[in-house]
Design a protein around this motif. Structure first.
Motif, PDB file in Angstrom:
ATOM      1  N   ALA A   1       0.835  -1.207   0.000  1.00 36.64           N
ATOM      2  CA  ALA A   1       0.000   0.000   0.000  1.00 36.64           C
ATOM      3  C   ALA A   1       0.868   1.255   0.000  1.00 36.64           C
ATOM      4  O   ALA A   1       0.588   2.224  -0.726  1.00 36.64           O
ATOM      5  CB  ALA A   1      -0.931  -0.010   1.209  1.00 36.64           C
ATOM      6  N   PHE A   2       1.931   1.238   0.797  1.00 38.89           N
ATOM      7  CA  PHE A   2       2.841   2.380   0.848  1.00 38.89           C
ATOM      8  C   PHE A   2       3.522   2.590  -0.506  1.00 38.89           C
ATOM      9  O   PHE A   2       3.625   3.708  -1.003  1.00 38.89           O
ATOM     10  CB  PHE A   2       3.892   2.175   1.950  1.00 38.89           C
ATOM     11  N   ALA A   3       3.959   1.493  -1.133  1.00 37.62           N
ATOM     12  CA  ALA A   3       4.619   1.589  -2.442  1.00 37.62           C
ATOM     13  C   ALA A   3       3.657   2.137  -3.495  1.00 37.62           C
ATOM     14  O   ALA A   3       4.041   2.979  -4.316  1.00 37.62           O
ATOM     15  CB  ALA A   3       5.160   0.224  -2.858  1.00 37.62           C
ATOM     16  N   CYS A   4       2.413   1.657  -3.479  1.00 33.31           N
ATOM     17  CA  CYS A   4       1.409   2.167  -4.434  1.00 33.31           C
ATOM     18  C   CYS A   4       1.153   3.656  -4.219  1.00 33.31           C
ATOM     19  O   CYS A   4       1.051   4.425  -5.189  1.00 33.31           O
ATOM     20  CB  CYS A   4       0.113   1.383  -4.305  1.00 33.31           C
ATOM     21  N   ALA A   5       1.038   4.071  -2.958  1.00 29.96           N
ATOM     22  CA  ALA A   5       0.808   5.486  -2.665  1.00 29.96           C
ATOM     23  C   ALA A   5       1.989   6.325  -3.125  1.00 29.96           C
ATOM     24  O   ALA A   5       1.817   7.398  -3.721  1.00 29.96           O
ATOM     25  CB  ALA A   5       0.565   5.682  -1.170  1.00 29.96           C
ATOM     26  N   LEU A   6       3.194   5.844  -2.873  1.00 31.12           N
ATOM     27  CA  LEU A   6       4.397   6.564  -3.285  1.00 31.12           C
ATOM     28  C   LEU A   6       4.478   6.658  -4.807  1.00 31.12           C
ATOM     29  O   LEU A   6       4.738   7.733  -5.362  1.00 31.12           O
ATOM     30  CB  LEU A   6       5.650   5.881  -2.724  1.00 31.12           C
TER      31      LEU A   6
ATOM     32  N   LYS B   1       4.640  18.068 -13.787  1.00 31.74           N
ATOM     33  CA  LYS B   1       5.902  18.613 -14.313  1.00 31.74           C
ATOM     34  C   LYS B   1       6.051  18.417 -15.828  1.00 31.74           C
ATOM     35  O   LYS B   1       6.778  19.143 -16.479  1.00 31.74           O
ATOM     36  CB  LYS B   1       7.094  17.979 -13.601  1.00 31.74           C
ATOM     37  N   SER B   2       5.351  17.429 -16.386  1.00 30.45           N
ATOM     38  CA  SER B   2       5.482  17.137 -17.819  1.00 30.45           C
ATOM     39  C   SER B   2       4.865  18.214 -18.706  1.00 30.45           C
ATOM     40  O   SER B   2       5.229  18.352 -19.866  1.00 30.45           O
ATOM     41  CB  SER B   2       4.816  15.795 -18.146  1.00 30.45           C
ATOM     42  N   GLY B   3       3.916  18.954 -18.163  1.00 26.43           N
ATOM     43  CA  GLY B   3       3.233  19.970 -18.968  1.00 26.43           C
ATOM     44  C   GLY B   3       2.166  19.390 -19.883  1.00 26.43           C
ATOM     45  O   GLY B   3       1.609  20.100 -20.722  1.00 26.43           O
ATOM     46  N   LEU B   4       1.831  18.129 -19.737  1.00 22.68           N
ATOM     47  CA  LEU B   4       0.845  17.496 -20.612  1.00 22.68           C
ATOM     48  C   LEU B   4      -0.586  17.974 -20.361  1.00 22.68           C
ATOM     49  O   LEU B   4      -1.414  17.935 -21.253  1.00 22.68           O
ATOM     50  CB  LEU B   4       0.907  15.969 -20.478  1.00 22.68           C
ATOM     51  N   PHE B   5      -0.873  18.410 -19.129  1.00 22.79           N
ATOM     52  CA  PHE B   5      -2.221  18.912 -18.853  1.00 22.79           C
ATOM     53  C   PHE B   5      -2.406  20.228 -19.592  1.00 22.79           C
ATOM     54  O   PHE B   5      -1.631  21.161 -19.437  1.00 22.79           O
ATOM     55  CB  PHE B   5      -2.433  19.118 -17.347  1.00 22.79           C
TER      56      PHE B   5
ATOM     57  N   GLY C   1       3.897   9.670  -9.734  1.00 26.55           N
ATOM     58  CA  GLY C   1       3.252   9.772 -11.040  1.00 26.55           C
ATOM     59  C   GLY C   1       2.514  11.090 -11.205  1.00 26.55           C
ATOM     60  O   GLY C   1       2.565  11.726 -12.261  1.00 26.55           O
ATOM     61  N   ALA C   2       1.813  11.529 -10.144  1.00 27.09           N
ATOM     62  CA  ALA C   2       1.087  12.803 -10.194  1.00 27.09           C
ATOM     63  C   ALA C   2       2.070  13.963 -10.371  1.00 27.09           C
ATOM     64  O   ALA C   2       1.836  14.869 -11.181  1.00 27.09           O
ATOM     65  CB  ALA C   2       0.258  12.985  -8.931  1.00 27.09           C
ATOM     66  N   VAL C   3       3.161  13.946  -9.631  1.00 24.32           N
ATOM     67  CA  VAL C   3       4.169  15.001  -9.759  1.00 24.32           C
ATOM     68  C   VAL C   3       4.769  14.990 -11.161  1.00 24.32           C
ATOM     69  O   VAL C   3       4.944  16.037 -11.792  1.00 24.32           O
ATOM     70  CB  VAL C   3       5.267  14.855  -8.680  1.00 24.32           C
ATOM     71  N   ALA C   4       5.058  13.798 -11.682  1.00 17.91           N
ATOM     72  CA  ALA C   4       5.623  13.690 -13.034  1.00 17.91           C
ATOM     73  C   ALA C   4       4.641  14.242 -14.069  1.00 17.91           C
ATOM     74  O   ALA C   4       5.042  14.944 -15.004  1.00 17.91           O
ATOM     75  CB  ALA C   4       5.975  12.236 -13.350  1.00 17.91           C
TER      76      ALA C   4
END
Length: 194
Positions: free
Chosen positions: A13-18, A29-33, A23-26
């Motif tokens: 669970a901790f690994a999935c949350a991390l 930062k990617s500018g894709l939104f 992934g959200a930060v990436a």
């Protein structure tokens, strides 16, 4: 054996949350939104922001005491403030919003049925505090609380006034000189909390 299974579950669970957070930060930062106002929100984005706004307004407006009723003078004074500050984005009965206001994302709502959604205290909070990332300013920075209550009075009364009232009052230039009470007097307003 059972303790080891619990450790694996907690670790997983901790690994999935991390990974999710990374992934959200990436993604950010990617500018894709696409932040362009010409691209409408996805259904998920619209739902999340709309639901967050509704519950936030209800939460923060809960402690506000609204007047039991508004006077015809407050309705007219609120009309003048609405004409000055609000009609360009929100329109009115018989008055479309300015074309440039359609470039906002989300688009500013027409307020003819807004009293079906918000009570007086909530409308006051919305006008006073604005809404982030919508273009709705916090009018509490430039208007007093009594002036904001006048805007709420007009918004609430406008639903019960004949549709041509806004156009007539604007044509009569009711806001260009000493403010006179409106004629005819608006109908009795419903009690707060509807």
């Amino acid at each position: 054996m059972r303790a080891r299974t619990v450790q694996w579950i907690i670790g997983g669970a901790f690994a999935c949350a991390l990974l999710g957070a990374l992934g959200a930060v990436a993604y950010v930062k990617s500018g894709l939104f696409n932040v362009a106002a010409t691209k409408r929100h996805s259904t998920l984005t619209w739902w999340a922001t709309h639901e967050t706004m509704i519950h936030s307004v209800r939460h923060y407006a809960a402690g506000i005491s609204a007047p039991a009723q508004f006077t015809p003078q407050q309705v007219l004074t609120g009309f003048c403030a609405y004409q000055t500050h609000c009609v360009a984005c929100h329109g009115a009965a018989g008055v479309p919003r300015e074309q440039w206001a359609s470039g906002f994302e989300p688009s500013p709502p027409y307020l003819l049925d807004v009293t079906n959604i918000w009570n007086r205290a909530q409308l006051f909070w919305l006008v006073k505090n604005g809404i982030k990332m919508t273009g709705m300013p916090a009018w509490g920075e430039s208007m007093s609380d009594p002036e904001i209550w006048d805007v709420v009075a007009f918004i609430e009364a406008s639903r019960q006034l004949p549709p041509q009232t806004y156009v007539q009052w604007a044509a009569q230039k009711r806001c260009s000189g000493p403010v006179e009470p409106p004629t005819p007097t608006p109908p009795r307003l419903p009690p707060s909390g509807i």
